[in-house]
Every structure is written in C-alpha cells, then in structure tokens.
Design a protein around this motif. Structure first.
Motif, PDB file in Angstrom:
ATOM      1  N   LEU A 105       0.968  -1.447  -0.087  1.00 10.81           N
ATOM      2  CA  LEU A 105       0.035   0.042   0.068  1.00 10.81           C
ATOM      3  C   LEU A 105       0.805   1.210  -0.042  1.00 10.81           C
ATOM      4  N   GLN A 106       1.952   1.308   0.849  1.00 15.01           N
ATOM      5  CA  GLN A 106       2.861   2.609   0.876  1.00 15.01           C
ATOM      6  C   GLN A 106       3.566   2.454  -0.627  1.00 15.01           C
ATOM      7  N   PHE A 107       3.899   1.410  -1.176  1.00 14.02           N
ATOM      8  CA  PHE A 107       4.619   1.612  -2.293  1.00 14.02           C
ATOM      9  C   PHE A 107       3.669   1.998  -3.520  1.00 14.02           C
ATOM     10  N   LEU A 108       2.264   1.607  -3.541  1.00 10.73           N
ATOM     11  CA  LEU A 108       1.243   2.134  -4.522  1.00 10.73           C
ATOM     12  C   LEU A 108       1.158   3.574  -4.396  1.00 10.73           C
ATOM     13  N   LEU A 109       0.769   4.308  -2.959  1.00  7.90           N
ATOM     14  CA  LEU A 109       0.528   5.471  -2.765  1.00  7.90           C
ATOM     15  C   LEU A 109       1.807   6.345  -3.293  1.00  7.90           C
ATOM     16  N   LYS A 110       3.006   5.774  -3.029  1.00  7.24           N
ATOM     17  CA  LYS A 110       4.119   6.653  -3.306  1.00  7.24           C
ATOM     18  C   LYS A 110       4.079   6.568  -5.019  1.00  7.24           C
ATOM     19  N   LEU A 111       3.603   5.526  -5.555  1.00  7.71           N
ATOM     20  CA  LEU A 111       3.757   5.564  -7.054  1.00  7.71           C
ATOM     21  C   LEU A 111       2.746   6.476  -7.564  1.00  7.71           C
ATOM     22  N   LYS A 112       1.620   6.620  -6.884  1.00  8.03           N
ATOM     23  CA  LYS A 112       0.575   7.283  -7.421  1.00  8.03           C
ATOM     24  C   LYS A 112       0.902   8.912  -7.648  1.00  8.03           C
ATOM     25  N   ASP A 113       1.782   9.249  -6.803  1.00  2.00           N
ATOM     26  CA  ASP A 113       2.036  10.621  -6.645  1.00  2.00           C
ATOM     27  C   ASP A 113       3.228  10.858  -7.720  1.00  2.00           C
ATOM     28  N   GLU A 114       3.865   9.985  -8.426  1.00  4.63           N
ATOM     29  CA  GLU A 114       4.820  10.257  -9.540  1.00  4.63           C
ATOM     30  C   GLU A 114       4.117  10.774 -10.779  1.00  4.63           C
ATOM     31  N   GLU A 115       4.683  11.573 -11.273  1.00  5.23           N
ATOM     32  CA  GLU A 115       4.113  12.203 -12.326  1.00  5.23           C
ATOM     33  C   GLU A 115       4.447  11.705 -13.863  1.00  5.23           C
ATOM     34  N   ASP A 116       5.383  10.753 -13.905  1.00  2.00           N
ATOM     35  CA  ASP A 116       5.800  10.320 -15.102  1.00  2.00           C
ATOM     36  C   ASP A 116       5.002   9.092 -15.775  1.00  2.00           C
ATOM     37  N   SER A 117       3.934   8.568 -15.039  1.00  2.00           N
ATOM     38  CA  SER A 117       3.081   7.468 -15.504  1.00  2.00           C
ATOM     39  C   SER A 117       2.040   8.112 -16.147  1.00  2.00           C
ATOM     40  N   LYS A 118       1.891   7.634 -17.400  1.00  2.00           N
ATOM     41  CA  LYS A 118       0.789   8.044 -18.596  1.00  2.00           C
ATOM     42  C   LYS A 118       0.350   6.683 -19.172  1.00  2.00           C
ATOM     43  N   PRO A 119      -1.135   6.715 -18.755  1.00  2.00           N
ATOM     44  CA  PRO A 119      -1.913   7.082 -18.034  1.00  2.00           C
ATOM     45  C   PRO A 119      -1.335   7.209 -16.565  1.00  2.00           C
ATOM     46  N   PRO A 120      -2.201   8.361 -15.868  1.00  2.00           N
ATOM     47  CA  PRO A 120      -1.734   7.871 -14.345  1.00  2.00           C
ATOM     48  C   PRO A 120      -2.212   6.746 -13.623  1.00  2.00           C
ATOM     49  N   LEU A 121      -1.535   6.393 -12.599  1.00  2.00           N
ATOM     50  CA  LEU A 121      -2.403   5.705 -11.444  1.00  2.00           C
ATOM     51  C   LEU A 121      -3.021   6.268 -10.470  1.00  2.00           C
ATOM     52  N   THR A 122      -4.427   5.941 -10.509  1.00  2.00           N
ATOM     53  CA  THR A 122      -5.372   6.732  -9.650  1.00  2.00           C
ATOM     54  C   THR A 122      -5.668   6.009  -8.329  1.00  2.00           C
ATOM     55  N   MET A 123      -6.358   6.684  -7.492  1.00  2.00           N
ATOM     56  CA  MET A 123      -6.815   5.789  -6.131  1.00  2.00           C
ATOM     57  C   MET A 123      -7.690   4.596  -6.761  1.00  2.00           C
ATOM     58  N   THR A 124      -8.769   4.901  -7.680  1.00  2.00           N
ATOM     59  CA  THR A 124      -9.529   3.792  -8.004  1.00  2.00           C
ATOM     60  C   THR A 124      -8.599   2.693  -8.363  1.00  2.00           C
ATOM     61  N   HIS A 125      -7.726   2.855  -9.281  1.00  2.00           N
ATOM     62  CA  HIS A 125      -6.901   1.797  -9.523  1.00  2.00           C
ATOM     63  C   HIS A 125      -6.063   0.968  -8.487  1.00  2.00           C
ATOM     64  N   ILE A 126      -5.597   1.633  -7.456  1.00  2.00           N
ATOM     65  CA  ILE A 126      -5.098   1.276  -6.301  1.00  2.00           C
ATOM     66  C   ILE A 126      -6.048   0.286  -5.631  1.00  2.00           C
ATOM     67  N   LYS A 127      -7.316   0.784  -5.558  1.00  2.00           N
ATOM     68  CA  LYS A 127      -8.331  -0.256  -4.774  1.00  2.00           C
ATOM     69  C   LYS A 127      -8.601  -1.173  -5.635  1.00  2.00           C
ATOM     70  N   ALA A 128      -8.829  -1.174  -7.097  1.00  2.00           N
ATOM     71  CA  ALA A 128      -9.133  -2.241  -7.816  1.00  2.00           C
ATOM     72  C   ALA A 128      -7.902  -3.122  -7.722  1.00  2.00           C
ATOM     73  N   LEU A 129      -6.720  -2.860  -7.602  1.00  2.00           N
ATOM     74  CA  LEU A 129      -5.758  -3.902  -7.787  1.00  2.00           C
ATOM     75  C   LEU A 129      -5.653  -4.589  -6.457  1.00  2.00           C
ATOM     76  N   LEU A 130      -5.756  -3.876  -5.199  1.00  2.00           N
ATOM     77  CA  LEU A 130      -6.051  -4.465  -3.848  1.00  2.00           C
ATOM     78  C   LEU A 130      -6.863  -5.608  -3.988  1.00  2.00           C
ATOM     79  N   MET A 131      -8.100  -5.049  -4.595  1.00  2.00           N
ATOM     80  CA  MET A 131      -9.154  -6.334  -4.555  1.00  2.00           C
ATOM     81  C   MET A 131      -9.036  -7.291  -5.380  1.00  2.00           C
ATOM     82  N   VAL A 132      -8.419  -7.200  -6.386  1.00  2.00           N
ATOM     83  CA  VAL A 132      -8.165  -8.524  -7.330  1.00  2.00           C
ATOM     84  C   VAL A 132      -7.058  -9.248  -6.703  1.00  2.00           C
TER      85      VAL A 132
END
Length: 319
Positions: free
Chosen positions: A283-310
């Motif tokens: 979780l800490q890793f994903l939240l840190k990755l979400k704040d990086e601006e070099d990801s296109k398309p960006p990683l959103t909070m919805t993506h993080i929750k969906a990844l955790l769920m799956v």
C-alpha cells in the motif's frame, strides 16, 4: 358519404379472435428464433446443437473439464457453445492454445466482464478486466515490474516469514488431532496477503480485527464471483438482477471500500508522521507510485483499490 348500415358490426365479425392467432404467433416467434440461432452458429466453429434463447445452458455438466473433453472428441479441438446470448469458443489443442495465448494474444486479450467482477473491481479498473491498451500496460507495469519485483518482494520478506512460521507452529501443535488443511491454508494465505498489503500500517489487535473482517467478506465475495449469473448469460435481464448477485456484491464491495479507505488514511498519516520513504508494504508502495508524475496514463486511487481487490480475490480463490 354514408357508410352502409351494419358496417362496423360486419368489420368486427371479420377480425379473427386473438385466442385463435396466439398459437400461430408463438409458432412464428419460435421459428424466427431458431433461424436467428442457426444463422449465428453458421459463422462459428462446430458445436453441439442447443435450444433457442437458452442455447447449451441446460446441457452443461458441472464437471466442465470432463464435459469439454468429451465434446472435443466429437467436434474437434476447437468448438463453440451458446450460453444464453453469449457465444463461447472452447480450445483444447495445445497448438491452437499457443496461437490464442501467445501468437495472437493481443487479439484475444479483452474479456467480457461479469456483473459481479465489474462491481468488485470498481468498474473493471484492474489488470484482469481492463481492455488491452495504454491503461492495461500501465497496470501491468505497476504489478509485474514494480510491485511484484524482487526488490519489492524482498522488502516484505519478514512479513511473509512470520505468517508461515505461525502456520507451521499451529500445525505442529495439532499433531495427533484432525486439522482442516484447506481452511488453514486459506487463513495463512489471507494473513500473508493482508500483511504484505499493509503489514507496516496495522499492528497488534488492529491487524487481527481487519483480518477477521476480511475473512468474512472474502468468503462471501469469492462465492458470488464463482456463481453462475443469469445477468451474464442474458444481458437483457441484467437490469432485473433476478438472482440478487449485483445487490449482494455491491453490499460487499462497500464493506471492502470502507476497509481500503481506512487503510489508506492510516498509511498516509503514518507516512507523514514518520517521514520514511522506505516501502514496508504494497500500500505504501502504491501510494508513493501514484504521486509520481511520469506515469501516463496516471495511476489513480481507483486503480489502487481495484488492484488490492483483485489481489485478494485471486490469492484466496483457489482455497
């Protein structure tokens, strides 16, 4: 111009009553449905005949692997089934499977998202159901190259080791007594996953309480994900939710979402307090990755929750 006397009376007498037309109308509908069904099947690989509207639903055997093997002996290594208004292609040959899964994988990459899966993964925003494209490649990069890399897995090694030691210790203490191995494996896997997800966020009683709630919700959610749903076979019936799968899954998804929100809030508070950037859990890793601006398309909070769920669903589904 005046109408002849008794015109309307004679007109009504000339109209055939509905009860005499009903059998003809139903027969016409049946013939039309059969023609449409046959036309659709003509463009597909060979397969067993089915009923109009239902297709091959009623002939399915619960032992699908044995059922498909017997059908392949009759119709060949690639054949089709009609499940409601959905066409399914079954491949049983290693050479054809290689073409589908490797040589032409991008062509067959997209999947038809079931109702329960779409709700559980925030509209299909995970690596399993997202259509092939830039967003899917971004999620794959996050999962395979970053979150599940050797470096990241090594950082949560101690969390995994502790849970395995607990499981072995429990089994050792039960020597000579009956043990439900399947249940213990389920609990161990679930504990390992929860600790890898936010093992550095929760401690002591908090972790035990969240784990207990997860065990309850995951068991119900796993059952719904594997349950045949009429809404998936007949898209026109999805609005009615005849089996209540959508309603039940929405209720479970809300419970999961509340847990995720709580974990994310606690992790952000702890990170801001400690000021540490070392990844102690996913979780800490994903939240840190979400704040990086070099990801296109960006990683959103919805993506993080969906990844955790799956990850929870797939890790515990086999048990």
């Amino acid at each position: 111009m005046a109408l002849p006397q008794g015109f309307f009376h004679n007109l009504m007498d000339s109209i055939t009553p509905w009860d005499s037309l009903a059998p003809l109308f139903l027969a016409f509908c049946g013939i039309f449905a059969w023609i449409c069904f046959t036309k659709r099947r003509s463009n597909l690989p060979p397969g067993p005949p089915g009923l109009p509207f239902l297709g091959n639903l009623l002939s399915l055997d619960p032992e699908l692997h044995s059922y498909f093997t017997s059908l392949s002996q009759t119709y060949g290594p690639i054949f089709s089934l009609r499940l409601g208004n959905k066409s399914c292609i079954i491949v049983s040959s290693p050479s054809i499977s290689r073409q589908v899964l490797k040589d032409h994988d991008t062509t067959f990459a997209n999947r038809d998202v079931p109702v329960a899966g779409r709700i559980a993964t925030y509209g299909g925003n995970d690596i399993v159901w997202t259509p092939y494209g830039p967003e899917w490649r971004m999620l794959r990069k996050v999962c395979v190259l970053k979150m599940l890399s050797n470096t990241t897995l090594d950082s949560v090694y101690q969390l995994r080791r502790n849970e395995i030691r607990k499981a072995v210790g429990y089994l050792y203490s039960r020597v000579g007594s009956p043990v439900d191995i399947g249940e213990q494996m389920f609990l161990t896997i679930l504990n390992v996953i929860t600790n890898m997800m936010w093992g550095g966020t929760l401690e002591g009683d908090q972790r035990a309480a969240v784990g207990a709630e997860f065990r309850e919700v995951v068991a119900q959610m796993t059952e719904l994900l594997g349950k045949p749903n009429l809404s998936d076979f007949f898209s026109g019936l999805a609005w009615f939710d005849l089996q209540g799968v959508e309603k039940q899954m929405r209720s479970l998804a809300r419970r999961f979402d509340k847990i995720f929100e709580k974990m994310i809030k606690l992790r952000l508070e702890k990170t801001n307090k400690d000021g540490s950037e070392q990844s102690k859990d996913f979780l800490q890793f994903l939240l840190k990755l979400k704040d990086e601006e070099d990801s296109k398309p960006p990683l959103t909070m919805t993506h993080i929750k969906a990844l955790l769920m799956v990850l929870f669903s797939l890790a515990t589904l086999i048990f």
